[in-house]
Scaffold this motif. Sequence first.
Motif, PDB file in Angstrom:
ATOM      1  N   LEU A  20      47.382  42.008  27.352  1.00 28.44           N
ATOM      2  CA  LEU A  20      47.238  40.575  27.655  1.00 28.44           C
ATOM      3  C   LEU A  20      45.816  40.059  27.827  1.00 28.44           C
ATOM      4  O   LEU A  20      45.581  38.859  27.610  1.00 28.44           O
ATOM      5  CB  LEU A  20      47.955  40.260  28.982  1.00 28.44           C
ATOM      6  N   ALA A  21      44.897  40.927  28.267  1.00 29.16           N
ATOM      7  CA  ALA A  21      43.614  40.418  28.752  1.00 29.16           C
ATOM      8  C   ALA A  21      42.678  40.038  27.622  1.00 29.16           C
ATOM      9  O   ALA A  21      41.751  40.763  27.274  1.00 29.16           O
ATOM     10  CB  ALA A  21      42.965  41.448  29.675  1.00 29.16           C
TER      11      ALA A  21
ATOM     12  N   ALA B  17      41.290  31.603  31.535  1.00 30.47           N
ATOM     13  CA  ALA B  17      41.055  32.577  30.462  1.00 30.47           C
ATOM     14  C   ALA B  17      39.565  32.868  30.330  1.00 30.47           C
ATOM     15  O   ALA B  17      39.150  34.028  30.220  1.00 30.47           O
ATOM     16  CB  ALA B  17      41.619  32.059  29.139  1.00 30.47           C
ATOM     17  N   GLU B  18      38.763  31.821  30.360  1.00 33.32           N
ATOM     18  CA  GLU B  18      37.309  31.986  30.210  1.00 33.32           C
ATOM     19  C   GLU B  18      36.742  32.889  31.300  1.00 33.32           C
ATOM     20  O   GLU B  18      35.860  33.696  31.054  1.00 33.32           O
ATOM     21  CB  GLU B  18      36.638  30.607  30.246  1.00 33.32           C
ATOM     22  N   GLN B  19      37.280  32.775  32.505  1.00 31.02           N
ATOM     23  CA  GLN B  19      36.720  33.544  33.620  1.00 31.02           C
ATOM     24  C   GLN B  19      37.344  34.932  33.779  1.00 31.02           C
ATOM     25  O   GLN B  19      36.727  35.828  34.344  1.00 31.02           O
ATOM     26  CB  GLN B  19      36.898  32.752  34.926  1.00 31.02           C
ATOM     27  N   LEU B  20      38.572  35.107  33.312  1.00 33.38           N
ATOM     28  CA  LEU B  20      39.324  36.320  33.656  1.00 33.38           C
ATOM     29  C   LEU B  20      39.811  37.163  32.494  1.00 33.38           C
ATOM     30  O   LEU B  20      40.040  38.371  32.662  1.00 33.38           O
ATOM     31  CB  LEU B  20      40.586  35.928  34.444  1.00 33.38           C
ATOM     32  N   LYS B  25      37.438  43.157  33.035  1.00 36.90           N
ATOM     33  CA  LYS B  25      37.513  42.355  34.270  1.00 36.90           C
ATOM     34  C   LYS B  25      38.806  42.648  35.032  1.00 36.90           C
ATOM     35  O   LYS B  25      38.808  42.722  36.253  1.00 36.90           O
ATOM     36  CB  LYS B  25      37.407  40.867  33.952  1.00 36.90           C
ATOM     37  N   PHE B  26      39.909  42.815  34.320  1.00 38.78           N
ATOM     38  CA  PHE B  26      41.178  43.130  34.998  1.00 38.78           C
ATOM     39  C   PHE B  26      41.035  44.401  35.842  1.00 38.78           C
ATOM     40  O   PHE B  26      41.441  44.432  36.996  1.00 38.78           O
ATOM     41  CB  PHE B  26      42.308  43.330  33.975  1.00 38.78           C
ATOM     42  N   VAL B  27      40.457  45.441  35.268  1.00 37.23           N
ATOM     43  CA  VAL B  27      40.393  46.706  36.023  1.00 37.23           C
ATOM     44  C   VAL B  27      39.259  46.701  37.050  1.00 37.23           C
ATOM     45  O   VAL B  27      39.344  47.361  38.091  1.00 37.23           O
ATOM     46  CB  VAL B  27      40.345  47.944  35.089  1.00 37.23           C
ATOM     47  N   ALA B  63      31.147  33.087  38.029  1.00 39.10           N
ATOM     48  CA  ALA B  63      32.408  32.339  38.147  1.00 39.10           C
ATOM     49  C   ALA B  63      32.830  32.182  39.614  1.00 39.10           C
ATOM     50  O   ALA B  63      33.829  31.520  39.901  1.00 39.10           O
ATOM     51  CB  ALA B  63      33.513  33.046  37.364  1.00 39.10           C
ATOM     52  N   GLY B  64      32.074  32.807  40.520  1.00 35.16           N
ATOM     53  CA  GLY B  64      32.428  32.683  41.939  1.00 35.16           C
ATOM     54  C   GLY B  64      33.604  33.557  42.344  1.00 35.16           C
ATOM     55  O   GLY B  64      34.221  33.332  43.387  1.00 35.16           O
TER      56      GLY B  64
END
Lengths: 168, 168
Positions: A20-21, B17-20, B25-27, B63-64
């Motif tokens: 998904l990511a 989506a742009e930030q995550l 980034k997920f892991v 992105a804070g």
Amino acid sequence: MPRSSFAEIDCPIALAAEQLADKWKFVIIRNAFNGMTRFDDFAAQLGVASNVLTKRLTELVEAGIFEKTPVQNDGRAVDYRLTAKGHDLFPMLIFLVQWSDRWMKKKGGPRLNVAYGETGEPVEPVQVKTASGVVVTAKLAKVSEGRGRNPMYREIKTLVDKRRLKCT
Amino acid sequence: MPRSSFAEIDCPIALAAEQLADKWKFVIIRNAFNGMTRFDDFAAQLGVASNVLTKRLTELVEAGIFEKTPVQNDGRAVDYRLTAKGHDLFPMLIFLVQWSDRWMKKKGGPRLNVAYGETGEPVEPVQVKTASGVVVTAKLAKVSEGRGRNPMYREIKTLVDKRRLKCT
């Protein structure tokens, strides 16, 4: 060697990340939830290059999140539709809508309203809750390895504990 | 021209989506929720190239979602910690854990248990619900443009309606 695929990592977040990511997948899934099914419509609305879109749709089909079905009475045309696994992503989509509206606020109010169609009752913020109604934040949660085992979780915990030991 | 950044798109999913929406980034966020804070620990556990990790952490700070804080009594060392905006991603992480355990089942059971620490009561599946307790799936939901307006939502709806008209 740096990892390139997470598909073989036995961690639920890594598995989800692998499927998904990706920025394009997020907005492709968004459009599908809004009823979009055709390649040409995705391409036109997203302004995405054909090869990029093809790759993303193929991966989403392979992951079982979309299925390709021929369009009745329309030669070679196909629809891309969310499967049950894809539809099950609805809470993530609504969470992201709410998260963006909380943290990237827009003057005037939220960008999207989500309600129960039959009564018009708005939905609440998507949260982690117990059956008895306790809202569980990260700080209140107790996370532990499940019956299915999770070697990656143990690995992370070991590293974090080692660091804590060093720092005290 | 194909779009490369979603940062200027006024849609809550595109903004998120742009930030995550990135595998690393997920892991990285997963590890942060498990208490990891140091660049070297992320690099070692994830097996990710330094430049890739630096880019992701920098974007998460911009992105804070993370903040960089100097480590007390340790020269140039810094901690990367989730901000309030980052901590607020907890429901997404738990949702993804549950989604993976539902759709990429492991023999033996779930990979992770999540409970309310104080009582040990397990958390329920993360769902979209109204205050009166109705579980709202995509099919039961009524989605509409919010007070803050959402031009992208209108654009998608127009395309979908046009396609429906063509097909009937």
